[in-house]
Structures are given as C-alpha cells and as structure tokens.
Design a protein around this motif. Structure first.
Motif, PDB file in Angstrom:
ATOM      1  N   UNK A 135       0.839  -1.193   0.000  1.00 49.18           N
ATOM      2  CA  UNK A 135       0.000   0.000   0.000  1.00 49.18           C
ATOM      3  C   UNK A 135       0.874   1.242   0.000  1.00 49.18           C
ATOM      4  N   UNK A 136       0.435   2.266  -0.708  1.00 54.19           N
ATOM      5  CA  UNK A 136       1.167   3.525  -0.730  1.00 54.19           C
ATOM      6  C   UNK A 136       0.257   4.670  -0.300  1.00 54.19           C
ATOM      7  N   UNK A 137       0.854   5.717   0.174  1.00 53.01           N
ATOM      8  CA  UNK A 137       0.186   6.966   0.563  1.00 53.01           C
ATOM      9  C   UNK A 137      -0.662   6.839   1.823  1.00 53.01           C
ATOM     10  N   UNK A 138      -0.713   5.684   2.438  1.00 53.35           N
ATOM     11  CA  UNK A 138      -1.443   5.533   3.698  1.00 53.35           C
ATOM     12  C   UNK A 138      -0.716   4.485   4.526  1.00 53.35           C
ATOM     13  N   UNK A 139      -0.446   4.793   5.775  1.00 51.52           N
ATOM     14  CA  UNK A 139       0.348   3.907   6.609  1.00 51.52           C
ATOM     15  C   UNK A 139      -0.515   2.787   7.181  1.00 51.52           C
ATOM     16  N   UNK A 140       0.171   1.789   7.737  1.00 54.56           N
ATOM     17  CA  UNK A 140      -0.521   0.624   8.272  1.00 54.56           C
ATOM     18  C   UNK A 140      -1.304   0.929   9.543  1.00 54.56           C
ATOM     19  N   UNK A 141      -1.113   2.115  10.115  1.00 54.23           N
ATOM     20  CA  UNK A 141      -1.921   2.499  11.267  1.00 54.23           C
ATOM     21  C   UNK A 141      -3.374   2.731  10.874  1.00 54.23           C
ATOM     22  N   UNK A 142      -3.615   3.009   9.599  1.00 55.97           N
ATOM     23  CA  UNK A 142      -4.960   3.304   9.133  1.00 55.97           C
ATOM     24  C   UNK A 142      -5.514   2.199   8.238  1.00 55.97           C
ATOM     25  N   UNK A 143      -4.663   1.645   7.387  1.00 54.78           N
ATOM     26  CA  UNK A 143      -5.119   0.603   6.455  1.00 54.78           C
ATOM     27  C   UNK A 143      -4.065  -0.497   6.402  1.00 54.78           C
ATOM     28  N   UNK A 144      -4.542  -1.739   6.476  1.00 50.12           N
ATOM     29  CA  UNK A 144      -3.657  -2.888   6.371  1.00 50.12           C
ATOM     30  C   UNK A 144      -4.154  -3.811   5.264  1.00 50.12           C
ATOM     31  N   UNK A 145      -3.199  -4.483   4.637  1.00 54.36           N
ATOM     32  CA  UNK A 145      -3.541  -5.525   3.677  1.00 54.36           C
ATOM     33  C   UNK A 145      -3.667  -6.847   4.417  1.00 54.36           C
ATOM     34  N   UNK A 146      -4.852  -7.440   4.331  1.00 54.25           N
ATOM     35  CA  UNK A 146      -5.102  -8.739   4.944  1.00 54.25           C
ATOM     36  C   UNK A 146      -5.518  -9.713   3.851  1.00 54.25           C
ATOM     37  N   UNK A 147      -4.729 -10.745   3.583  1.00 52.63           N
ATOM     38  CA  UNK A 147      -5.078 -11.686   2.510  1.00 52.63           C
ATOM     39  C   UNK A 147      -6.382 -12.405   2.781  1.00 52.63           C
ATOM     40  N   UNK A 148      -7.124 -12.670   1.709  1.00 58.08           N
ATOM     41  CA  UNK A 148      -8.352 -13.454   1.787  1.00 58.08           C
ATOM     42  C   UNK A 148      -7.996 -14.926   1.606  1.00 58.08           C
ATOM     43  N   UNK A 149      -8.163 -15.724   2.635  1.00 62.00           N
ATOM     44  CA  UNK A 149      -7.842 -17.146   2.550  1.00 62.00           C
ATOM     45  C   UNK A 149      -6.357 -17.357   2.344  1.00 62.00           C
TER      46      UNK A 149
END
Length: 361
Positions: A135-149
């Motif tokens: 992810x760019x332009x937004x830190x993991x404090x606000x948005x995280x990538x969580x894989x589906x399955x």
C-alpha cells in the motif's frame, strides 16, 4: 491475487512477466449506497469514485515493477438489509450502510517484475522469485492488507517453455510504516531440452574421440584428425550455448560440463601426439642402413622395440584411465548439480517461514 499466467521468464534481462487479477475488498463507513442488488455484478460504481487503495508492485531488491492496467471494475457486495424507511427523505430509496456492504475492486494487470536469478546450477536450477504488493500513501496504522484465505492462487498452465511453476505462497511483508504482502514463486527448470540438445551431443563427441585410442598406432593421421575435429566441434558448441544464455562472473553447471569436455578432448590429442613420438622416437626398426656397426644396429633396433612397447603401454593405460576419470567426473557432476538445484528450495523454506506468517502453498 489470482495469477492467470506466467507469460515470460526472461533470464537474459533478469525479470518475468505475469498476468494477474487483483481483488481488493474493504469497507468505508463514510459511504451509503442506494438500491443495491443481490447480484454483485449489477452493483457497479461508475457515477462517482470513492477512496481507492493505491498499490505498488516491487520485485527483488525492492525494485519497482512495470505495471500495465488491462481492466478495472469497482462494485459493491450487498451483505445486509436496507435501513428502515426515513420519512424525512423526499425520495423514497433503499439505503445501505457502507460499513456492512464492502466495496470490491477487481483489476487485471500485466506486471513485469525483476528477479535475481541464481544461474549457478543452470540448466538444473531452481529459482525463487518474489513479487511484493504494498500500500502507498497511507500507513498501516490506518489501512492494512489482509489476505483473503490463502491470498494467492495460480489459475494458468504451470509448465512453461523453460521453467515450471512448482509452488506459490503469500506471506505478510510490511515495508516500514506501510502494509504489504509478498508472493514467492518457485520455478523448476525444464532441463530436458538441454539434455538432448547439449549434453547428449557433446557426450557422443567425447565417446567418438575416446574411440581413437582403439585405432592402430600406425594410423596417426586418422587418430589426430578425429581428435582435432571433435575438439573443434566441441568448442563451437560451447560458443553457441554460451551466447544463448546470460554471461556470469561465476561458472554455471553447463560451463563446467563444456570445460571438462574440451579439456578431456585436448588431453586425448596430446596423448596421441606423445604416443606417436614414442612410437617413432628412434626410427623404424626395419631401417638398418644408417649404421655401419652391427652392434649399433642392434642397439637401435632394441631401442625402437622398447619405445614401441612403451607407446602400446601408454595407449593401453589411457584406454582405462580415461573412462575412469570420466565416470568420477559424471558422478561428482550429478551430485553437485543435485545439491545446487535443491539450494533454491532450501532458501525458499528458510525465508518463507521466518518472522512472517505463511498464507498458502
């Protein structure tokens, strides 16, 4: 991430090209939707653009990948019932909360990703290439990538022209303050082509040159012509194969094979010359006119016989030693090739499960 196909593995330029489908699903509590259908394909958003996650794709060494967008579609997945009617609204509508009905973004991309191929075991190598999505332009404090399955699925044909995709795995891979995932692709080399086009012809040439040790010792011209011809053909094949694969500062397995073949053929040619020298060092045993003394003729005759016996002995020893050395080399070559081909697999398991959670195989 659905990997649709591996379009190209470019060893010369150290990259590979993939066709992928990225599916992102998230909720935005700031939004409300009207008139959602139960069929997700009917809930396409086109009249306005909400906040969309921006992704970066990186390869080995965190190098930026080249990305071409083929298709993009944003829809809403209805997962809740509409809110109760609101009498204050002028127009009656079915309203759905954004926090209960996720947005789904599907994108088809063509991605060219760098991969630092280790060609030490070529053409029996195992390659592990990584493709990082961040992810760019937004830190993991606000948005995280969580894989589906499992996070990653391969939907295409695993067997390519030179390599076969053996496995794919996704792990969480944060980059500083930014959330991301890393996909590891393990490729096994399809070496059958090189076995039939490179190893088998060169082995046949080595056997042909070895067979000249069974020629009569008096047939020096035939022996040396066959040996030199085999050496020149071997050197030509070496040059052709080297020009078709990347040049490296280290020796590849295929280079080691050619070096041994060239050296062994050169050694046979040298041995043929030495045997001929021993065979004719003193002269022909039938020529006795050059000496006036009978004792001198006898000593010369005995020396010529002794030299011929030495030449026969050297030739016989070479018949035995040459295949023994070749067998030792072949065994060592097979063992080293097997270990080097498994090195990529060992690195894969060493890196895939250290500090990050694995999500699939």
């Amino acid at each position: 991430m659905n990997i649709l196909s591996i379009r190209k593995i470019d060893i010369a330029n150290f990259n590979f090209v993939t066709e992928v489908q990225i599916i992102l699903e998230w909720v935005d509590e700031r939004l409300v939707f009207k008139h959602l259908n139960k069929d997700i394909e009917l809930n396409a958003i086109s009249n306005f653009i909400p906040w969309l996650p921006e992704l970066e794709f990186l390869g080995d060494g965190m190098a930026m990948s080249e990305v071409q967008l083929r298709r993009s579609r944003l829809t809403v997945n209805r997962q809740s019932d509409p809110l109760p009617d609101n009498d204050q609204e002028v127009q009656e509508a079915l309203v759905f909360e954004g926090k209960k009905n996720p947005l789904i973004l599907k994108r088809k991309l063509t991605i060219t990703t760098t991969c630092q191929f280790d060609l030490g075991a070529f053409p029996f190598d195992t390659q592990v290439c990584t493709m990082i999505t961040r992810l760019s332009k937004v830190t993991k404090e606000y948005v995280k990538l969580e894989p589906l399955g499992r996070g990653v699925h391969f939907l295409g044909v695993r067997r390519g022209l030179e390599y076969q995709l053996e496995s794919e795995v996704m792990i969480r891979k944060n980059d500083g303050n930014y959330s991301g995932v890393e996909v590891k692709l393990t490729f096994y080399s399809l070496s059958m082509f090189y076995i039939f086009s490179t190893y088998l012809p060169t082995l046949i040439i080595v056997i042909i040159v070895y067979s000249i040790l069974f020629y009569p010792l008096t047939a020096f011209e035939e022996r040396i012509n066959v040996g030199l011809t085999g050496l020149l053909v071997e050197a030509t094949l070496f040059s052709q194969v080297s020009s078709s694969i990347p040049r490296t500062a280290y020796l590849k397995l295929v280079d080691v094979w050619f070096v041994y073949c060239v050296i062994s053929l050169f050694a046979v040619c040298v041995v043929i010359v030495v045997i001929q020298y021993l065979h004719t060092e003193v002269g022909d045993i039938n020529s006795k006119k050059s000496a006036n003394n009978g004792l001198m003729r006898m000593n010369k005759f005995d020396q010529a016989v002794l030299n011929r016996l030495r030449a026969v002995k050297v030739n016989y020893i070479c018949r035995i030693v040459y295949p023994v050395i070749s067998a030792i080399f072949l065994i060592a070559y097979a063992v080293i090739g097997y270990k080097k081909s498994d090195r990529g697999k060992e690195l894969y398991f060493a890196n895939a499960f250290t500090g990050e959670e694995s999500l699939g195989n």
